[in-house]
Design an enzyme around this catalytic site. Structure first.
Site, mmCIF file in Angstrom:
data_model
loop_
_atom_site.group_PDB
_atom_site.id
_atom_site.type_symbol
_atom_site.label_atom_id
_atom_site.label_comp_id
_atom_site.label_asym_id
_atom_site.label_seq_id
_atom_site.Cartn_x
_atom_site.Cartn_y
_atom_site.Cartn_z
ATOM 1 N N PRO A 136 0.835 -1.202 0.000
ATOM 2 C CA PRO A 136 0.000 0.000 0.000
ATOM 3 C C PRO A 136 0.867 1.249 0.000
ATOM 4 O O PRO A 136 1.834 1.332 0.761
ATOM 5 C CB PRO A 136 -0.786 -0.114 1.309
ATOM 6 C CG PRO A 136 0.029 -1.001 2.184
ATOM 7 C CD PRO A 136 0.743 -1.950 1.266
ATOM 8 N N MET A 137 0.546 2.198 -0.854
ATOM 9 C CA MET A 137 1.308 3.452 -0.881
ATOM 10 C C MET A 137 0.355 4.618 -1.120
ATOM 11 O O MET A 137 -0.255 4.727 -2.189
ATOM 12 C CB MET A 137 2.369 3.423 -1.989
ATOM 13 C CG MET A 137 3.579 2.572 -1.636
ATOM 14 S SD MET A 137 4.816 2.603 -2.954
ATOM 15 C CE MET A 137 4.036 1.553 -4.165
ATOM 16 N N CYS B 103 2.969 3.606 9.532
ATOM 17 C CA CYS B 103 3.224 4.932 8.965
ATOM 18 C C CYS B 103 4.132 5.722 9.890
ATOM 19 O O CYS B 103 3.852 5.885 11.084
ATOM 20 C CB CYS B 103 1.927 5.701 8.713
ATOM 21 S SG CYS B 103 2.267 7.303 7.957
ATOM 22 N N ASN C 130 8.420 -7.273 3.838
ATOM 23 C CA ASN C 130 8.410 -6.083 2.991
ATOM 24 C C ASN C 130 9.612 -5.195 3.289
ATOM 25 O O ASN C 130 9.999 -5.033 4.436
ATOM 26 C CB ASN C 130 7.081 -5.320 3.233
ATOM 27 C CG ASN C 130 7.082 -3.913 2.687
ATOM 28 O OD1 ASN C 130 7.007 -2.953 3.451
ATOM 29 N ND2 ASN C 130 7.168 -3.754 1.401
ATOM 30 N N GLY C 131 10.178 -4.667 2.216
ATOM 31 C CA GLY C 131 11.259 -3.696 2.368
ATOM 32 C C GLY C 131 12.396 -3.919 1.394
ATOM 33 O O GLY C 131 13.070 -4.942 1.441
ATOM 34 N N GLY D 262 6.894 -2.229 -2.808
ATOM 35 C CA GLY D 262 6.368 -0.869 -2.881
ATOM 36 C C GLY D 262 7.060 -0.064 -3.957
ATOM 37 O O GLY D 262 6.713 -0.120 -5.134
ATOM 38 N N ARG D 263 8.096 0.665 -3.552
ATOM 39 C CA ARG D 263 8.711 1.657 -4.438
ATOM 40 C C ARG D 263 9.191 1.099 -5.767
ATOM 41 O O ARG D 263 9.043 1.759 -6.802
ATOM 42 C CB ARG D 263 9.855 2.354 -3.685
ATOM 43 C CG ARG D 263 9.326 3.245 -2.560
ATOM 44 C CD ARG D 263 10.412 3.634 -1.594
ATOM 45 N NE ARG D 263 10.942 2.474 -0.878
ATOM 46 C CZ ARG D 263 11.953 2.504 -0.034
ATOM 47 N NH1 ARG D 263 12.558 3.656 0.191
ATOM 48 N NH2 ARG D 263 12.363 1.413 0.582
HETATM 49 C C1 LIG Z 1 4.900 7.095 -1.194
HETATM 50 C C2 LIG Z 1 4.690 6.022 -0.168
HETATM 51 C C3 LIG Z 1 3.456 5.919 0.453
HETATM 52 C C4 LIG Z 1 3.221 4.901 1.398
HETATM 53 N N1 LIG Z 1 1.976 4.787 1.952
HETATM 54 C C5 LIG Z 1 1.710 3.727 2.753
HETATM 55 C C6 LIG Z 1 0.395 3.485 3.227
HETATM 56 O O1 LIG Z 1 -0.561 4.213 2.915
HETATM 57 N N2 LIG Z 1 0.204 2.405 4.031
HETATM 58 C C7 LIG Z 1 1.227 1.568 4.400
HETATM 59 O O2 LIG Z 1 1.014 0.597 5.125
HETATM 60 N N3 LIG Z 1 2.479 1.775 3.959
HETATM 61 C C8 LIG Z 1 2.732 2.812 3.137
HETATM 62 N N4 LIG Z 1 3.999 2.972 2.640
HETATM 63 C C9 LIG Z 1 5.047 1.984 2.979
HETATM 64 C C10 LIG Z 1 5.119 0.878 1.927
HETATM 65 O O3 LIG Z 1 3.929 0.104 1.895
HETATM 66 C C11 LIG Z 1 6.288 -0.076 2.210
HETATM 67 O O4 LIG Z 1 6.113 -0.632 3.481
HETATM 68 C C12 LIG Z 1 7.642 0.632 2.156
HETATM 69 O O5 LIG Z 1 7.726 1.507 1.048
HETATM 70 C C13 LIG Z 1 8.804 -0.384 2.075
HETATM 71 O O6 LIG Z 1 8.673 -1.198 0.940
HETATM 72 P P1 LIG Z 1 9.533 -0.928 -0.404
HETATM 73 O O7 LIG Z 1 10.971 -0.848 0.007
HETATM 74 O O8 LIG Z 1 9.246 -2.098 -1.304
HETATM 75 O O9 LIG Z 1 9.081 0.387 -0.965
HETATM 76 C C14 LIG Z 1 4.252 3.985 1.726
HETATM 77 C C15 LIG Z 1 5.510 4.124 1.105
HETATM 78 C C16 LIG Z 1 5.721 5.114 0.167
HETATM 79 C C17 LIG Z 1 7.079 5.196 -0.501
#
Ligand SMILES: Cc1cc2nc3c(=O)[nH]c(=O)nc-3n(C[C@H](O)[C@H](O)[C@H](O)COP(=O)(O)O)c2cc1C
Length: 318
Positions: free
Chosen positions: A17-18, A101, A201-202, A225-226
């Site tokens: 979720p982002m 968050c 995740n990460g 995510g990203r």
């Molecule tokens: C722009 C952005 C918005 C995010 N919004 C949420 C969110 O609404 N809810 C949530 O649980 N995590 C949110 N996250 C965290 C991501 O879900 C994820 O845990 C985090 O980016 C690490 O994963 P990644 O390295 O694959 O990006 C957000 C991350 C980003 C970069």
């Protein structure tokens, strides 16, 4: 096949979720290329309890997105429980509590990662949600507030005992925000100690890496995510850098078409800009062309320019 409560999840790798990114069109593009389920952006329970149309609208989805998880955040048990009951009317498959968050606005008020500092309350919130809804309830956590309070084993235990049907773990502390590296050993430790499905995740950067993390840590699944922004192919064997410009541009147009269907022509184009920038990352093209593309406010113009003189604008997929 993984199950979260009574919901079958058709795959192991999905879109994280982002906020501002994982809207319905983006989730659908990712599903099209293999993301296992859909996870909405987080929505404020203080707004949901008042049935604020703007908040409820965040949960619009298309049937092909199922199974779909609605994510909510808040800091008060009664409000969160009531909001859960309200959003259940919109028929999600799963409801998820955000406990990750890290933004000050959310976490310092005790919501999001703020709940990591109050694990007993978090457990009571999960219990209350479970009483009010008849869909599975999950939570998405970080591994602790800061390096001196990495309480992920305690938090995951309390949440499991409170009835959480699965957990997603972002392997960073709140304090780290997005710096440093996710601690996958901590995620693995949670998996070993809990019975419910655990999603890691990460920092995952490829389909291959996603699969090797699942294998190495014995996880039920992982979320990306990203690295999925502008690269929905990450959920499949397809490598973006092996695609032709015609493959890439076709997906850009499909994604944008869906954004425009959901958000209108002008706003859809504006919202799509951050995706476009990522779609173009790794491609070699004329900068002036990109600048022009990012300013367009009409679909026809966008399509014409994107597909114009391809060879001059996009020289190669790197
Ligand atoms: C722009 C952005 C918005 C995010 N919004 C949420 C969110 O609404 N809810 C949530 O649980 N995590 C949110 N996250 C965290 C991501 O879900 C994820 O845990 C985090 O980016 C690490 O994963 P990644 O390295 O694959 O990006 C957000 C991350 C980003 C970069």
């Amino acid at each position: 096949m993984i199950r979260i409560g009574n919901v079958t999840i058709p795959g192991r790798i999905s879109l994280s979720p982002m906020a501002g990114i994982s809207d319905s069109p983006t989730r659908r593009i990712c599903r099209k290329f293999g993301a296992a389920f859909s996870y909405t952006e987080f929505v404020n329970t203080d707004e949901l309890v008042h049935r604020a149309p703007k908040a409820l609208k965040m949960f619009r989805f298309h049937p092909e997105e199922r199974p779909i998880t609605f994510q909510i955040f808040g800091n008060r048990l009664e409000i969160i429980a009531e909001a859960s009951e309200i959003i259940q009317e919109l028929k999600p498959d799963i409801i998820d509590l955000n406990m990750g968050c890290s933004t000050r606005k959310v976490s310092l008020r005790g919501a999001g990662a703020g709940l990591l500092r109050r694990p007993v309350l978090a457990g009571k919130i999960i219990e209350a949600m479970k009483k009010r809804v008849n869909v599975p309830v999950t939570a998405k956590i970080r591994i602790g507030w800061d390096s001196t309070s990495r309480n992920y084993l305690e938090v995951s235990k309390i949440l499991e005992e409170s009835g959480a049907d699965a957990l997603t773990v972002h392997g960073r502390t709140k304090e780290m925000a997005y710096t440093g590296l996710a601690d996958w050993n901590a995620i693995g430790e949670i998996k070993v100690n809990r019975r419910i499905p655990i999603f890691g995740n990460g920092d995952i950067k490829s389909f291959q890496e996603a699969n090797s993390k699942i294998q190495e840590y014995g996880l039920d699944g992982v979320l990306i995510g990203r690295s999925a922004i502008g690269n929905p192919w990450i959920f499949s064997e397809i490598k973006k850098n092996e695609l032709s410009w015609s493959d890439v541009s076709e997906v850009i147009l499909q994604h944008l078409r869906w954004m425009i269907d959901d958000f209108g022509e002008e706003f859809g184009l504006v919202l799509f800009r951050k995706h476009l920038v990522k779609y173009l990352t790794g491609l070699d093209f004329d900068q002036a062309w990109k600048t022009e593309l990012l300013e367009i406010r009409e679909w026809n113009q966008f399509e014409d320019l994107l597909l114009s003189d391809k060879r001059r604008n996009v020289l190669a997929v790197l």
